[in-house]
Design a protein around this motif. Sequence first.
Motif, mmCIF file in Angstrom:
data_model
loop_
_atom_site.group_PDB
_atom_site.id
_atom_site.type_symbol
_atom_site.label_atom_id
_atom_site.label_comp_id
_atom_site.label_asym_id
_atom_site.label_seq_id
_atom_site.Cartn_x
_atom_site.Cartn_y
_atom_site.Cartn_z
ATOM 1 N N ARG A 82 8.697 5.841 0.135
ATOM 2 C CA ARG A 82 8.550 4.409 -0.173
ATOM 3 C C ARG A 82 9.355 4.035 -1.414
ATOM 4 O O ARG A 82 10.013 2.994 -1.444
ATOM 5 C CB ARG A 82 7.071 4.056 -0.358
ATOM 6 N N ILE A 83 9.326 4.884 -2.430
ATOM 7 C CA ILE A 83 10.100 4.625 -3.654
ATOM 8 C C ILE A 83 11.588 4.556 -3.337
ATOM 9 O O ILE A 83 12.290 3.640 -3.793
ATOM 10 C CB ILE A 83 9.814 5.712 -4.713
ATOM 11 N N VAL A 84 12.075 5.492 -2.547
ATOM 12 C CA VAL A 84 13.502 5.517 -2.210
ATOM 13 C C VAL A 84 13.885 4.274 -1.406
ATOM 14 O O VAL A 84 14.936 3.669 -1.634
ATOM 15 C CB VAL A 84 13.870 6.814 -1.467
ATOM 16 N N ILE A 85 13.029 3.870 -0.488
ATOM 17 C CA ILE A 85 13.292 2.650 0.301
ATOM 18 C C ILE A 85 13.377 1.445 -0.634
ATOM 19 O O ILE A 85 14.298 0.623 -0.528
ATOM 20 C CB ILE A 85 12.202 2.447 1.374
ATOM 21 N N LEU A 86 12.432 1.328 -1.558
ATOM 22 C CA LEU A 86 12.439 0.202 -2.500
ATOM 23 C C LEU A 86 13.651 0.238 -3.422
ATOM 24 O O LEU A 86 14.248 -0.803 -3.718
ATOM 25 C CB LEU A 86 11.144 0.172 -3.300
ATOM 26 N N GLU A 87 14.042 1.432 -3.873
ATOM 27 C CA GLU A 87 15.247 1.550 -4.700
ATOM 28 C C GLU A 87 16.477 1.088 -3.933
ATOM 29 O O GLU A 87 17.330 0.372 -4.471
ATOM 30 C CB GLU A 87 15.448 3.005 -5.153
ATOM 31 N N ASP A 88 16.560 1.477 -2.674
ATOM 32 C CA ASP A 88 17.699 1.095 -1.837
ATOM 33 C C ASP A 88 17.722 -0.418 -1.612
ATOM 34 O O ASP A 88 18.778 -1.054 -1.689
ATOM 35 C CB ASP A 88 17.626 1.843 -0.503
ATOM 36 N N GLN A 89 16.555 -1.011 -1.373
ATOM 37 C CA GLN A 89 16.467 -2.463 -1.185
ATOM 38 C C GLN A 89 16.855 -3.199 -2.459
ATOM 39 O O GLN A 89 17.547 -4.223 -2.403
ATOM 40 C CB GLN A 89 15.064 -2.864 -0.735
ATOM 41 N N LEU A 90 16.414 -2.701 -3.609
ATOM 42 C CA LEU A 90 16.761 -3.323 -4.886
ATOM 43 C C LEU A 90 18.271 -3.270 -5.121
ATOM 44 O O LEU A 90 18.879 -4.267 -5.526
ATOM 45 C CB LEU A 90 16.019 -2.641 -6.031
ATOM 46 N N GLU A 91 18.867 -2.126 -4.861
ATOM 47 C CA GLU A 91 20.315 -1.989 -5.043
ATOM 48 C C GLU A 91 21.074 -2.974 -4.156
ATOM 49 O O GLU A 91 22.024 -3.624 -4.600
ATOM 50 C CB GLU A 91 20.734 -0.555 -4.724
ATOM 51 N N GLU A 92 20.640 -3.122 -2.921
ATOM 52 C CA GLU A 92 21.286 -4.060 -2.000
ATOM 53 C C GLU A 92 21.104 -5.496 -2.475
ATOM 54 O O GLU A 92 22.041 -6.303 -2.450
ATOM 55 C CB GLU A 92 20.716 -3.887 -0.591
ATOM 56 N N ALA A 93 19.914 -5.858 -2.938
ATOM 57 C CA ALA A 93 19.658 -7.211 -3.442
ATOM 58 C C ALA A 93 20.526 -7.511 -4.660
ATOM 59 O O ALA A 93 21.071 -8.612 -4.794
ATOM 60 C CB ALA A 93 18.179 -7.389 -3.779
ATOM 61 N N GLN A 94 20.668 -6.538 -5.549
ATOM 62 C CA GLN A 94 21.505 -6.735 -6.730
ATOM 63 C C GLN A 94 22.973 -6.920 -6.340
ATOM 64 O O GLN A 94 23.677 -7.736 -6.925
ATOM 65 C CB GLN A 94 21.338 -5.561 -7.698
ATOM 66 N N ARG A 95 23.423 -6.172 -5.327
ATOM 67 C CA ARG A 95 24.804 -6.315 -4.854
ATOM 68 C C ARG A 95 25.029 -7.706 -4.273
ATOM 69 O O ARG A 95 26.021 -8.369 -4.582
ATOM 70 C CB ARG A 95 25.123 -5.242 -3.807
ATOM 71 N N ILE A 96 24.085 -8.180 -3.489
ATOM 72 C CA ILE A 96 24.195 -9.513 -2.883
ATOM 73 C C ILE A 96 24.175 -10.588 -3.969
ATOM 74 O O ILE A 96 24.965 -11.535 -3.932
ATOM 75 C CB ILE A 96 23.069 -9.729 -1.850
ATOM 76 N N ASN A 97 23.288 -10.458 -4.953
ATOM 77 C CA ASN A 97 23.233 -11.425 -6.051
ATOM 78 C C ASN A 97 24.552 -11.485 -6.806
ATOM 79 O O ASN A 97 25.011 -12.571 -7.173
ATOM 80 C CB ASN A 97 22.088 -11.093 -7.015
#
Length: 116
Positions: A82-97
Motif C-alpha cells: 500500500r505504501i509503494v502504491i501511494l508513493e507511486d501515485q504521489l509521484e505521478e500527481a506531482q509530475r502532472i502538477n
Amino acid sequence: MEADTPLSDRLDDDDYPAYTMGRAAEMLGTTPGFLRAIGEARLITPLRSEGGHRRYSRYQLRIAARARELVDRGTPIEAACRIVILEDQLEEAQRINAEYRRAAQKASGGSETGPG
C-alpha cells in the motif's frame, strides 16, 4: 543494424516483461514466493508467457525492490504494498502538477521562475 532495432527497443523499454520469476527473484535477492505475495496484494501484475509463466519488467522490479526494502525493515507485506502504491501515485500527481504549471506559465507568457 536496423534488424536489431526492435530487440534493442524492447530491451530499453522499462515496461517490457523480460525477466522470468526465477531471474527476478534472484535479482531482488528474494524468493518467488515474495513475488507471488506482492502480486496477490496487487502491487504488480506480471504478464504471462505463452506457457503461462510470470514475466516481469524492469519497472515492476523497481517497485518490487521498494516493497522488499519496507518488508526488510519490518513492515507487513500488505502495508508495504500500500505504501509503494501511494508513493507511486504521489509521484505521478506531482509530475502532472508540474506539467500543468509549465503549461499555465507558457500560456500566460510568464517566466519559469515563480514569485520570489
